[in-house]
Write an enzyme that holds these catalytic residues in place. Sequence first.
Site, PDB file in Angstrom:
ATOM      1  N   SER A  82       0.794  -1.242   0.000  1.00 48.85           N
ATOM      2  CA  SER A  82       0.000   0.000   0.000  1.00 48.85           C
ATOM      3  C   SER A  82       0.820   1.281   0.000  1.00 48.85           C
ATOM      4  O   SER A  82       0.263   2.354  -0.214  1.00 48.85           O
ATOM      5  CB  SER A  82      -0.930   0.018   1.210  1.00 48.85           C
ATOM      6  OG  SER A  82      -2.117  -0.649   0.893  1.00 48.85           O
ATOM      7  N   LYS A  85       0.396   3.385  -2.925  1.00 48.56           N
ATOM      8  CA  LYS A  85      -0.787   4.232  -3.134  1.00 48.56           C
ATOM      9  C   LYS A  85      -0.448   5.716  -3.073  1.00 48.56           C
ATOM     10  O   LYS A  85      -1.047   6.529  -3.776  1.00 48.56           O
ATOM     11  CB  LYS A  85      -1.854   3.893  -2.082  1.00 48.56           C
ATOM     12  CG  LYS A  85      -2.406   2.483  -2.236  1.00 48.56           C
ATOM     13  CD  LYS A  85      -3.264   2.079  -1.042  1.00 48.56           C
ATOM     14  CE  LYS A  85      -3.858   0.695  -1.244  1.00 48.56           C
ATOM     15  NZ  LYS A  85      -4.518   0.168  -0.054  1.00 48.56           N
ATOM     16  N   TYR A 207      -3.002  -2.233 -10.563  1.00 48.04           N
ATOM     17  CA  TYR A 207      -3.032  -2.147  -9.100  1.00 48.04           C
ATOM     18  C   TYR A 207      -2.232  -3.276  -8.440  1.00 48.04           C
ATOM     19  O   TYR A 207      -1.400  -3.038  -7.553  1.00 48.04           O
ATOM     20  CB  TYR A 207      -4.481  -2.147  -8.604  1.00 48.04           C
ATOM     21  CG  TYR A 207      -4.566  -2.179  -7.098  1.00 48.04           C
ATOM     22  CD1 TYR A 207      -4.215  -1.070  -6.340  1.00 48.04           C
ATOM     23  CD2 TYR A 207      -4.947  -3.342  -6.432  1.00 48.04           C
ATOM     24  CE1 TYR A 207      -4.252  -1.113  -4.951  1.00 48.04           C
ATOM     25  CE2 TYR A 207      -4.994  -3.386  -5.049  1.00 48.04           C
ATOM     26  CZ  TYR A 207      -4.640  -2.275  -4.311  1.00 48.04           C
ATOM     27  OH  TYR A 207      -4.663  -2.324  -2.938  1.00 48.04           O
ATOM     28  N   TYR A 259      -3.766   3.362   7.923  1.00 52.83           N
ATOM     29  CA  TYR A 259      -4.955   2.531   8.151  1.00 52.83           C
ATOM     30  C   TYR A 259      -5.793   3.117   9.287  1.00 52.83           C
ATOM     31  O   TYR A 259      -5.880   4.332   9.433  1.00 52.83           O
ATOM     32  CB  TYR A 259      -4.561   1.073   8.462  1.00 52.83           C
ATOM     33  CG  TYR A 259      -3.720   0.418   7.403  1.00 52.83           C
ATOM     34  CD1 TYR A 259      -4.203   0.235   6.115  1.00 52.83           C
ATOM     35  CD2 TYR A 259      -2.446  -0.045   7.683  1.00 52.83           C
ATOM     36  CE1 TYR A 259      -3.438  -0.391   5.142  1.00 52.83           C
ATOM     37  CE2 TYR A 259      -1.677  -0.677   6.718  1.00 52.83           C
ATOM     38  CZ  TYR A 259      -2.181  -0.839   5.449  1.00 52.83           C
ATOM     39  OH  TYR A 259      -1.421  -1.447   4.496  1.00 52.83           O
ATOM     40  N   VAL A 277       1.043  -3.784   3.841  1.00 50.89           N
ATOM     41  CA  VAL A 277       0.943  -5.085   4.503  1.00 50.89           C
ATOM     42  C   VAL A 277       2.196  -5.946   4.296  1.00 50.89           C
ATOM     43  O   VAL A 277       2.345  -6.980   4.937  1.00 50.89           O
ATOM     44  CB  VAL A 277      -0.319  -5.882   4.094  1.00 50.89           C
ATOM     45  CG1 VAL A 277      -1.573  -5.225   4.607  1.00 50.89           C
ATOM     46  CG2 VAL A 277      -0.378  -6.095   2.588  1.00 50.89           C
TER      47      VAL A 277
HETATM   48  N1  GLU Z   1      -2.165  -5.395  -2.307  1.00 50.17           N
HETATM   49  C1  GLU Z   1      -2.781  -5.300  -1.019  1.00 50.17           C
HETATM   50  C2  GLU Z   1      -4.278  -5.373  -1.137  1.00 50.17           C
HETATM   51  O1  GLU Z   1      -4.825  -4.832  -2.038  1.00 50.17           O
HETATM   52  C3  GLU Z   1      -2.360  -4.003  -0.402  1.00 50.17           C
HETATM   53  C4  GLU Z   1      -2.910  -3.841   0.954  1.00 50.17           C
HETATM   54  C5  GLU Z   1      -2.076  -3.006   1.879  1.00 50.17           C
HETATM   55  O2  GLU Z   1      -0.855  -2.988   1.842  1.00 50.17           O
HETATM   56  O3  GLU Z   1      -2.731  -2.338   2.680  1.00 50.17           O
HETATM   57  O4  GLU Z   1      -4.932  -6.008  -0.381  1.00 50.17           O
END
Ligand code: GLU
Length: 340
Positions: A82, A85, A207, A259, A277
């Site tokens: 993430s 992002k 993604y 988060y 994650v």
């Molecule tokens: N690729 C993971 C998902 O889409 C990323 C989640 C994360 O790192 O929060 O679930």
Amino acid sequence: MKTTQAVQTTSTNGSAPQSLIEIESLLQEHYALYKGNQDGAVANYIPELAKVEPDEFGMAVATQAGEIVTAGDAKAPFTIQSISKAYTFAMLLDEAGREETYAAVGVQPSGDPFNAITLDARTNRPFNPMVNAGAIAVAGRLRQVLGAGAFDRVLDLFSRAAGRALDVDERVFESEKETGHRNRAIGHLLRAAEVFDVPVDDVLDVYFRQCSIRVTATDLAVMGATLANLGINPITKQDVFGMDAVRDTLSVMFTCGMYDGAGDWATRVGLPAKSGVGGGIIAVVNRQIGIGVFSPRLDEAGNSVRGKLCCIGLADGLGLHAFDATNPGSSFLRGMAKWD
Ligand code: GLU
């Protein structure tokens, strides 16, 4: 990359200048302090992530002057997840501008889990680009604006931010593609809401790949320093992001990057940050440094346990919190208003 110890950086709290040696010894101190900490658990909802080595632990700081200091497994590779992002959001701002970006995604903290299949009822758009729905909206717009070469452009941009050629962990990519049913559901929800108008599978390909880009703690520190340095990689001097994109990205990282722990983080650490994650955390001290930490065991909010402890230690040790009581604030404004 230079690792000289001669450069001085100025502490935000107005105390004596902090030398790189001081930063390095803080890194070493926290590495030793938390090395034995086995709290938390590695993410296992993506099967390949469950296979990572849980004890790896690395930290790095990169300065605006292009200096790097590290501790532990700072060269150990892991998937960015993430943290990507933040960087695709900055990329969309640069590629499509604010108007188009904010037509696709908001900037409000959601209070929902990161993978919630939900939109903001007021706008019919994802709450923010740091939750999955928002990041998939951003990936969708990038795919629409840039066409089939969108992911290559993402990888190139991330590589320029890190100052070296990054690659994709194909196993993690395949594993996510195989099991990412919630993300697929989010993709269809977004297409139904006309957030993008390209096939959902093409968007999820971007993604899942962006999440599977392989980095190290050192890469994260340099990527953070690129944001800290107003979008210019401080080592290669390459112009990577525009200043408006950097400003908006750091703002959203500050409010939504960690988060469900974002509010606790903003209060305790006081820095724009993003976790993934895969166990990485990136934090940015505006105009000064980027911090990268990697440790795969996560707490209940999904943030790296040891990564968070290290960031707290660095923020306290170096006076990095944006609203630290001893922070002298902007001398420019004080001078203009003749305060004092
Ligand atoms: N690729 C993971 C998902 O889409 C990323 C989640 C994360 O790192 O929060 O679930």
